[in-house]
Design an enzyme around this catalytic site. Structure first.
Site, PDB file in Angstrom:
ATOM      1  N   CYS A  49      -8.712   2.404  -3.061  1.00 35.60           N
ATOM      2  CA  CYS A  49      -9.237   1.122  -2.581  1.00 35.60           C
ATOM      3  C   CYS A  49     -10.736   1.253  -2.286  1.00 35.60           C
ATOM      4  O   CYS A  49     -11.531   1.353  -3.212  1.00 35.60           O
ATOM      5  CB  CYS A  49      -8.437   0.617  -1.378  1.00 35.60           C
ATOM      6  SG  CYS A  49      -8.699  -1.146  -1.038  1.00 35.60           S
TER       7      CYS A  49
ATOM      8  N   HIS B 292      -3.096   0.711  -3.067  1.00 30.07           N
ATOM      9  CA  HIS B 292      -2.787   1.688  -2.028  1.00 30.07           C
ATOM     10  C   HIS B 292      -1.532   2.485  -2.386  1.00 30.07           C
ATOM     11  O   HIS B 292      -0.430   2.168  -1.931  1.00 30.07           O
ATOM     12  CB  HIS B 292      -2.595   0.979  -0.680  1.00 30.07           C
ATOM     13  CG  HIS B 292      -3.880   0.539  -0.069  1.00 30.07           C
ATOM     14  ND1 HIS B 292      -4.630   1.339   0.767  1.00 30.07           N
ATOM     15  CD2 HIS B 292      -4.564  -0.627  -0.185  1.00 30.07           C
ATOM     16  CE1 HIS B 292      -5.717   0.695   1.149  1.00 30.07           C
ATOM     17  NE2 HIS B 292      -5.702  -0.503   0.584  1.00 30.07           N
TER      18      HIS B 292
ATOM     19  N   GLU C 209      -0.503   5.138  -1.236  1.00 23.75           N
ATOM     20  CA  GLU C 209       0.132   5.713  -0.043  1.00 23.75           C
ATOM     21  C   GLU C 209       1.163   4.762   0.570  1.00 23.75           C
ATOM     22  O   GLU C 209       1.914   5.159   1.466  1.00 23.75           O
ATOM     23  CB  GLU C 209      -0.932   6.106   0.996  1.00 23.75           C
ATOM     24  CG  GLU C 209      -1.478   4.987   1.854  1.00 23.75           C
ATOM     25  CD  GLU C 209      -2.518   4.101   1.179  1.00 23.75           C
ATOM     26  OE1 GLU C 209      -3.049   3.203   1.852  1.00 23.75           O
ATOM     27  OE2 GLU C 209      -2.793   4.329  -0.019  1.00 23.75           O
TER      28      GLU C 209
END
Length: 233
Positions: free
Chosen positions: A114, A209, A211
């Site tokens: 990002c 993202h 994660e």
């Protein structure tokens, strides 16, 4: 073989409450280090230091992740500030740009997430759109949208299909930095991934993202590339 050690840049918060304490903090959401661990790496956080020490710090790790976070100050790409651009994160900007440049200089595997992708683009002379509509549906809530890989890129080799990804951003790559190529787009044409196309280097940025996703393919590839610098025990 030990697990590759992956450095993760940190958020820098002016005030964070821990029980009765309200103190400045450098931190990351747990998803970042959990993704590194799930992909076979070990994680260490890299809080801000003197930018001149970036190469020294990176000499202790095998790979680098530049985490998400606030907008990159447009002063770093020669643009006037749009009223919708967030407040500058000066300390973090200088530290992460130094980390990126040191990683590129040492040919260290690097993943930008990002804001980290945007910082990678800026470090290589690119610019950003300071506001786009449609990629943040609800403030503070991650949304999902499909991205399409560009055939022939590293990202396409890792994720060849159109994939839904978790996203939360209002800025995006405009002019692509020197040497970088676009490796994925959103359906509206927004640049969603960039990379250096050299086959013997691992440098990739994704606008979403990972994660917050269960897909470890991108991170697993970073871990594999980082393991190549390890000597047998």
């Amino acid at each position: 073989m030990p697990r590759p050690l992956i450095g993760i840049s940190t958020y820098v918060e002016e005030s964070t409450r821990y029980g009765v304490w309200d103190l400045p903090a450098s931190l990351v959401p747990t998803g970042y280090y959990e993704l590194v661990q799930a992909a076979g790496g070990a994680a260490v956080l890299l809080p801000p230091d003197e930018p001149a020490r970036a190469a020294e710090v990176l000499s202790r790790v095998d790979g680098l992740v530049i985490a998400g976070g606030p907008d990159v100050d447009p002063v770093h790409y020669g643009a006037a500030r749009d009223p919708r651009t967030g407040d500058p994160a000066t300390v973090r900007d200088h530290w992460e740009l130094a980390l990126i440049n040191a990683a590129l200089e040492s040919r260290m595997p690097l993943l930008g997430i990002c804001r980290g992708m945007q910082a990678l683009n800026v470090a290589l002379g690119g610019t950003l759109h300071q506001h786009i509509d449609g990629h943040v549906e609800t403030p503070g809530i991650t949304s999902w949208h499909p991205v399409r890989p560009v055939p022939g890129t590293r990202y396409a080799a890792l994720v060849p299909e159109e994939a839904d990804v978790p996203t939360y951003h209002h800025q995006a790559v405009d002019r692509v930095g020197s040497g970088l190529v676009v490796s994925a787009h959103a359906l509206d044409g927004t640049v969603e991934a960039i990379e250096l196309p050299e086959p013997d280097r691992w440098v990739l940025g994704v606008q979403w993202h990972p994660e917050r996703d269960k897909d470890t393919r991108v991170m697993s590839s970073l871990i594999e590339a980082s393991s190549l610098t390890l000597a047998p025990v």
